[in-house]
Design an enzyme around this catalytic site. Structure first.
Site, PDB file in Angstrom:
ATOM      1  N   GLN A 187      84.186  59.455  50.638  1.00 15.88           N
ATOM      2  CA  GLN A 187      82.765  59.143  50.545  1.00 15.88           C
ATOM      3  C   GLN A 187      82.573  57.664  50.232  1.00 15.88           C
ATOM      4  O   GLN A 187      83.185  57.144  49.301  1.00 15.88           O
ATOM      5  CB  GLN A 187      82.198  59.988  49.391  1.00 15.88           C
ATOM      6  CG  GLN A 187      80.708  59.887  49.202  1.00 15.88           C
ATOM      7  CD  GLN A 187      80.256  60.766  48.056  1.00 15.88           C
ATOM      8  OE1 GLN A 187      81.021  61.064  47.151  1.00 15.88           O
ATOM      9  NE2 GLN A 187      78.998  61.185  48.074  1.00 15.88           N
ATOM     10  N   GLY A 188      81.730  56.987  50.994  1.00 19.01           N
ATOM     11  CA  GLY A 188      81.448  55.579  50.722  1.00 19.01           C
ATOM     12  C   GLY A 188      79.989  55.390  50.362  1.00 19.01           C
ATOM     13  O   GLY A 188      79.198  54.882  51.153  1.00 19.01           O
ATOM     14  N   TYR A 189      79.636  55.855  49.178  1.00 13.82           N
ATOM     15  CA  TYR A 189      78.240  55.804  48.738  1.00 13.82           C
ATOM     16  C   TYR A 189      78.035  54.724  47.682  1.00 13.82           C
ATOM     17  O   TYR A 189      77.349  53.744  47.876  1.00 13.82           O
ATOM     18  CB  TYR A 189      77.854  57.168  48.148  1.00 13.82           C
ATOM     19  CG  TYR A 189      77.180  58.087  49.125  1.00 13.82           C
ATOM     20  CD1 TYR A 189      77.668  58.224  50.423  1.00 13.82           C
ATOM     21  CD2 TYR A 189      76.059  58.823  48.762  1.00 13.82           C
ATOM     22  CE1 TYR A 189      77.048  59.070  51.322  1.00 13.82           C
ATOM     23  CE2 TYR A 189      75.432  59.668  49.660  1.00 13.82           C
ATOM     24  CZ  TYR A 189      75.923  59.789  50.942  1.00 13.82           C
ATOM     25  OH  TYR A 189      75.305  60.617  51.821  1.00 13.82           O
ATOM     26  N   SER A 190      78.656  54.944  46.504  1.00 16.70           N
ATOM     27  CA  SER A 190      78.409  54.067  45.351  1.00 16.70           C
ATOM     28  C   SER A 190      78.889  52.648  45.605  1.00 16.70           C
ATOM     29  O   SER A 190      79.851  52.426  46.328  1.00 16.70           O
ATOM     30  CB  SER A 190      79.151  54.603  44.127  1.00 16.70           C
ATOM     31  OG  SER A 190      78.664  55.853  43.783  1.00 16.70           O
ATOM     32  N   GLU A 212      75.856  68.249  47.675  1.00 15.67           N
ATOM     33  CA  GLU A 212      76.865  67.867  46.696  1.00 15.67           C
ATOM     34  C   GLU A 212      76.688  68.687  45.421  1.00 15.67           C
ATOM     35  O   GLU A 212      77.638  69.026  44.730  1.00 15.67           O
ATOM     36  CB  GLU A 212      76.750  66.369  46.371  1.00 15.67           C
ATOM     37  CG  GLU A 212      77.842  65.861  45.434  1.00 15.67           C
ATOM     38  CD  GLU A 212      77.623  64.410  45.036  1.00 15.67           C
ATOM     39  OE1 GLU A 212      76.586  63.832  45.384  1.00 15.67           O
ATOM     40  OE2 GLU A 212      78.512  63.862  44.368  1.00 15.67           O
ATOM     41  N   SER A 215      73.572  60.974  36.979  1.00 12.98           N
ATOM     42  CA  SER A 215      73.914  61.288  35.584  1.00 12.98           C
ATOM     43  C   SER A 215      72.987  62.375  35.046  1.00 12.98           C
ATOM     44  O   SER A 215      71.926  62.647  35.607  1.00 12.98           O
ATOM     45  CB  SER A 215      73.763  60.036  34.727  1.00 12.98           C
ATOM     46  OG  SER A 215      72.389  59.748  34.551  1.00 12.98           O
ATOM     47  N   ASN A 216      73.396  62.998  33.945  1.00 13.74           N
ATOM     48  CA  ASN A 216      72.565  64.063  33.382  1.00 13.74           C
ATOM     49  C   ASN A 216      71.206  63.530  32.926  1.00 13.74           C
ATOM     50  O   ASN A 216      70.227  64.282  32.906  1.00 13.74           O
ATOM     51  CB  ASN A 216      73.311  64.765  32.247  1.00 13.74           C
ATOM     52  CG  ASN A 216      74.410  65.682  32.794  1.00 13.74           C
ATOM     53  OD1 ASN A 216      74.744  65.623  33.995  1.00 13.74           O
ATOM     54  ND2 ASN A 216      74.963  66.527  31.949  1.00 13.74           N
ATOM     55  N   GLU A 217      71.145  62.245  32.601  1.00 17.74           N
ATOM     56  CA  GLU A 217      69.842  61.645  32.281  1.00 17.74           C
ATOM     57  C   GLU A 217      68.958  61.600  33.537  1.00 17.74           C
ATOM     58  O   GLU A 217      67.758  61.898  33.472  1.00 17.74           O
ATOM     59  CB  GLU A 217      70.021  60.232  31.720  1.00 17.74           C
ATOM     60  CG  GLU A 217      70.560  60.174  30.291  1.00 17.74           C
ATOM     61  CD  GLU A 217      72.077  60.317  30.214  1.00 17.74           C
ATOM     62  OE1 GLU A 217      72.741  60.377  31.271  1.00 17.74           O
ATOM     63  OE2 GLU A 217      72.612  60.378  29.081  1.00 17.74           O
TER      64      GLU A 217
END
Lengths: 400, 381, 400, 381
Positions: C126-129, C249, C385-387
């Site tokens: 995967q090339g996302y971040s 995802e 993130s969970n936030e």
């Protein structure tokens, strides 16, 4: 680094202990034991005894009746009071208003008000909060317009509504924040007025809180005429007084000594209440652990307060240490109330009202545990909610 | 796998909801609680006659509508939403449960009266010393001829002031905490020797200390086997727990929705407090607690039909979740309401009080954790 | 309302269980038991066995190899896999990329890529971040400029850097989000490209994570030439693909079945580890209670997932249920890792590296408990993130 | 009451801090840990010669500077801030503690060597079966003529790979878990029959499994009374706990400050993440945990001078606070750093790893809670 007390400190402790043993009114102690609701005279009687001893206002300047105690002595005095389970002196006059008067007031105001406050002759209440304002104190709307009276003197005509006025039903006088300049920014244009609660136009209406008690009030002001000489500090600069007062409001907010006594009470209660398994509730591993964790957290709070007293802490602005003390102090008080309610079991449910302590329904220690728990939720809300305290720390200490 | 409600159950929900919307406003409730007798018999009458819901959970042979525990769940959630104090739980869920499972002689007749709204039951199980151990009984029932004589003191019997009958646990043998020797009786409240000390509870119900002094009952008053009724008590208690979880879901829903609504309207520092991220996340965590509570209530309801072990584990696990949710959601609802949440005038505080009492009802969170542990992990691992 | 399985469901469960018992590679099971690090071939070998059975891609459209299973069957399949403690199929190709291709791709792309993905013939990454982007995915900076090649064909020339590329060290192909229009708003101007990892100009550099493992990578793209036909969906509309992929995802993110197996492992571990008091750690009231509370929370998560599968939940937008499942699922996984580390006691400390499972230092079940705990912190960070998940619920469900 | 540091202590703090700032950067540490022997003897030499801190906590008669536990606290906090792996804790705090309190024959000589940086000690107390019960010993020391013969296996002995001496707990009598029969010995690491299996730990130290096979020692190797040394072990352990709490304060300070710093710089959605209220309050709660941990470390240090009960309660209470703080602050430091916090390259993860290991060091949070309970509330209430 040590906790040693000097011989002078130990002598002071002895004196305090003996004084409390001798002088605390017996009738008051009995009323407390029976769980009776206390009235105006109950509070004032003890205040007057302390005044006679010269200990009603330890933190004041010496000339007005302060004691010049060291921080250690103040710490000892609060410990001994909690140990003897005495009533506290109500904070409105002695702890909150007086510092404003002796810091910002005129000589006339000092002479007129400070002795009566110190001696417990009048009952003060607070006129800060307004409906809808909450922790945003500076948004207040109560208006004070300056007029010249028929007698040629200057007055403010005050109109508006204050709320959450604690024990206002007993008050002789109140200190009020009012808006004297409606056109300036929220924190400017506010003045600090002392108002005789018998002035025509004042109505005090009870607010019944969720547990059924009457502790707070709405105060309505309808064309209330206040002499200009009852304003403390400059016109439109009352916010300076308000901030100073709030800082004092938070001192002692940790309530360590009182929580220690509360913890003892929970331990006593859990020594007679039975656990599911049949033994004492305090022997139940999970209840016991909650008590132990609370005791440890209370020790942490105590030493954080001691560090603050000793000046060794990392607060970087006025009131920042007190924000930690307020957050942790109220959390601990609320956990104590939770534990007491949990210990009460089935007998947490009855609502017995006045005289409940003589009802014979359930053990004495269970009476009102639910009410105390419900009422105790206020402590994380008032005096700047715990969320506001976190905002203060984020801004003032962490620089966020 | 099926998580849906039948058409009948959906209709039942709508019927109850719409009646309560019209007849059970916060002010109407408040006025009734302040007056005597502290509840509204006419509401009960409407439940029986107008809505016909008191028979929802009884079989058709018994004169009911043929439903079961899921119908109780549907009704209890609606009652929770309106903070109803009328005694559906003790009368239909608990009383009905004992009559259905214990099948005493006069069961069908009494069920008929329950459905008609004529019989109202309170369950006298707790004792001052017993905490949440249902077998910890000092109340005795001594054999006397064909019948029994009851003596003892039952603590905080919810709904007793308005009950026509009491279902009572008492010892016909065995030591104070033994599982053997527990029996169950149904006693008319006006039986000779029954006295009560009545009082309100902090969450608006009425309850009593109930004293039995040489109360004579016939053999037909016994429900379930003599001295072996603890499993029956446990089964009915688990049904009561599941129903209370459903009630709690109604209470939690109102606490959560009321708080979100309030936060949207309430302004501080010039903006609605719902725009503060800390409060947003708090309300999200309240929402998650609500959703998890609904899931666990469904789970408990499904498990009521399972084996004794499944039923007991399901009820205790659900009660643990509900107990934690009641504390978290309740406390934060008040906190977010600020001073307004502290007043008797606002409904939110009353939901908080009910949520708090549910935490301890039929056993605290710690009690049900301990029970779950023994059932799932064994006494010694 | 019931949990009953139909006779067909029960038959399916039998079939799944028998298949897993028969077909799961023995060598793989032994490697897992020894705790060895698994390589590319370990993952792919099992993938290929599943593909042969026709069960590699249950959720796909039937024409490309999907199984048309009911939600109950999918639930049973995930339960049986966890029960048999099998490896999962890696999500990059089957679960993440394939839905984008069969939803948005051309017929040529479907034919070219779907069979190989299904059959485990190629390894996707995967090339996302991008560095500095974190949960703010749309801020990506990797540029793709369109050019006409010497061969007269259209290409993109890609320059930039991707990061957190999981298992990219094994990848044959990658799917990348790139910016094709730098002038439009962040979420516009993005395209979705499939890139052969052997293309000149691509460098994969390991990122060693805090526990010492090599799972993620930086991927540098330096004038990488990508044929235009490897773009999925329209130019500048790659964000549509990205969102769809992210939703997929998160499916299965609750990880209920795997956490059940994890809980069993902790119970086993705590049955042999000794408590301070001398008996089994699992008999220690406080450790036992943590296990019980985790088990209850896992049951709540399971039934929330079941309600979601059954469509009876209050999510009001795509992905909102999955936000709850992600938050609670990762919290539970992290608590399991905490408990395992706690159970390990002193033997949580040794860092034994490769071959640690044969080192003889401490009991086998303690090896790598600290590493698993450290590595597990990522789960509340990645995938939004969970936030961020709480922000999503606040906005999409609560309307705040 | 006095919460201030002496001038000497403040100077000591500055000395250590400034040396570490110059010589103990994250990269220097990292390089040393990756290479053999996994620590830097030259740093130790500097501690002894250049800084002269190894004698800070010893009396002047013993050749030290006349300080005590507070000096240990000051030094340990600074070592924590830089994640120092060199063995101050086992050598000076624990080794020195045993020598000071146990006063064995050769104590003064060995203290001299410690101060000179020539003797390095590791404490071999844990055993594979024993968890945190220090009396749970299978290692035996059998009387043999005037001396003893040791046999046994000690688990995860931190610093053993670079130690010159081992302090070992062993049974000279009593059953495996009895409080009676515990003795303490000091053994040169190169004694015949001592073998080790060395390995790094997850937080960058080196440790060993240590095996004793018929290791003969003289009578002078014994520290404290034969068979009655458990109180001595407890006392030294409490000093080690207090020192570890001080180290933790240094670690927590860096975790907190590093996180605040990172949050100010890191941007997401166009603004620094420090502007998000949820993260602000999280960092406030981290700060409160840090402040409470500092308070409790002072408390524990003060209580070390008190009665056995005060000392033990103080150490356990402090360790409970520190254990909780390490978990909360550590986990949230990583969470707020996001992906960057997960990489081996950033210092923050290494502070997190040390904080995590401190949670279990010398007894977990649950262990110290249980110990505190017994001391404060009694075994049965």
């Amino acid at each position: 680094m040590n906790l040693d007390f000097s011989p002078e400190d130990n002598a002071f402790r002895e004196e305090a202990r003996a004084f409390l043993a001798q002088s605390y009114p017996k009738e008051l102690r009995e009323k407390q034991a029976r769980g009776e609701t206390l009235g105006k005279e109950d509070y004032l009687s003890w205040h007057r005894i302390l005044a006679k001893k010269g200990w009603a206002a330890p933190s004041w300047p010496k000339e007005w009746g302060g004691t010049d105690w060291t921080p250690t002595q103040k710490y000892i005095w609060s410990e001994e009071q909690a140990r003897a389970d005495t009533l506290g002196i109500l904070p409105f006059g002695v702890a909150m208003l007086a510092p404003v008067i002796y810091t910002f007031g005129t000589e006339e105001q000092k002479a007129k008000f400070l002795p009566d406050i110190r001696d417990g002759k009048i009952w003060w209440c607070q006129g800060y909060s307004e409906p809808g304002a909450g922790s945003d104190l500076a948004s207040l709307k109560t208006r004070a317009e300056r007029v010249t009276g028929d007698d040629g003197k200057e007055y403010y005509i005050v109109n508006g509504q204050k709320t959450w006025t604690t024990l206002g039903q007993h008050a002789d006088w109140g200190f009020f924040l009012v808006r004297t300049d409606p056109d300036s920014k929220p924190q400017a244009g506010i003045s600090f007025l002392l108002i005789d609660m018998k002035t025509p136009g004042i109505t005090v209406r009870p607010i019944i809180t969720l547990e059924g008690g009457h502790e707070v009030n709405d105060v309505f002001l309808d064309n209330v005429k206040v002499p200009v000489e009852n304003r403390v500090f400059h016109e439109n600069q009352g916010w300076t007084c308000a901030k100073a007062l709030l800082a004092h409001e938070r001192s002692g907010i940790a309530g360590v000594a009182r929580s220690k006594r509360g913890l003892e009470r929970v331990r006593e209660m859990a020594s007679t209440e039975l656990a599911d398994a049949g033994g004492a509730l305090l022997a139940d591993p999970f209840f016991k652990r909650k008590v132990a964790e609370l005791e440890i957290d209370l020790t942490a709070l105590e030493f954080t307060e001691l560090r603050t007293l000793a000046g060794e802490s990392s607060g970087k602005g006025p009131g920042t240490e007190s924000s930690i003390l307020k957050i942790k102090g109220t959390e601990i008080q609320q956990r104590l109330q939770e534990l007491a309610l949990e210990a009460a079991g089935h007998y947490g449910a009855p609502f017995l009202g006045e005289g409940g302590h003589n009802s014979g329904v359930g053990p004495l220690h269970s009476i009102d545990t639910a009410g105390d728990y419900f009422n105790g939720r206020k402590t994380s809300i008032y005096g700047g909610s715990n969320e506001i305290q976190r905002n203060i720390i984020a801004k003032m200490v962490l620089g966020l | 796998m099926d998580f849906s409600f039948t058409e009948e159950q959906s209709m039942l929900r709508d019927t109850v909801a719409s009646y309560l919307a019209d007849n059970y406003s916060f002010d109407q409730r408040r006025a009734a609680l302040k007056a005597e007798p502290g509840w509204r018999p006419q509401v009960w009458k409407a439940f029986a006659d107008e809505l016909g819901i008191l028979g929802a959970a009884f079989s058709e042979e018994q004169g009911g509508l043929g439903g079961g525990t899921t119908d109780n769940m549907v009704i209890m959630e609606e009652l929770g939403k309106a903070l109803v104090v009328e005694p559906y739980l003790p009368t239909v869920v608990i009383g009905g449960g004992f009559l259905k499972h214990g099948k005493p002689a006069g069961a069908d007749e009494l069920i008929g009266k329950i459905i008609a709204g004529e019989a109202i039951i309170a369950f006298a199980y707790a004792e001052p010393q017993g905490r949440y151990t249902w077998s910890d009984l000092k109340t005795t029932a001594k054999k006397d001829g064909a019948g029994y004589v009851l003596n003892g003191h039952k603590a905080v019997v919810i709904g007793a002031p308005y009950a026509t009958h009491l279902i009572v646990t008492a010892r016909t043998g065995g030591g104070q905490r033994e599982t053997q020797g527990v029996s169950v009786f149904i006693v008319p409240k006006d039986a000779k020797g029954v006295t009560t000390r009545d009082y309100p509870t902090v969450d608006g119900f009425r309850a009593s200390e109930v004293y039995f002094e040489n109360v004579a009952v016939g053999a037909e008053a016994m429900i379930g086997p003599e001295g072996q009724a603890l499993p029956l008590v446990e089964k009915v208690m688990d049904e009561a727990v599941a129903a209370t979880c459903a009630e709690a879901c109604g209470v939690l829903r109102q606490l959560h929705e009321g708080t979100v609504e309030y936060a949207r309207q309430r302004k501080q520092f010039g903006q609605p407090i719902s725009s503060f991220q800390v409060l947003q996340h708090r309300m999200v965590d309240m929402f998650i607690q609500l959703e998890q509570s609904i899931s666990m209530t469904y789970m408990a309801d499904i498990m009521l039909a399972g084996s004794d072990l499944e039923r007991a584990k399901g009820a205790s696990a659900a009660k643990v979740q509900i107990g934690k949710a009641c504390k978290f959601v309740g406390q934060n609802a008040i906190q977010i309401h600020g001073g307004m949440g502290m007043t008797d005038e606002m409904a939110i505080g009353h939901y908080f009080k009910r949520a708090t009492m549910i935490e301890a009802a039929f056993g605290s969170t710690d009690h049900h954790l301990a029970r779950y542990e023994i059932l799932s992990l064994g006494k010694v691992a």
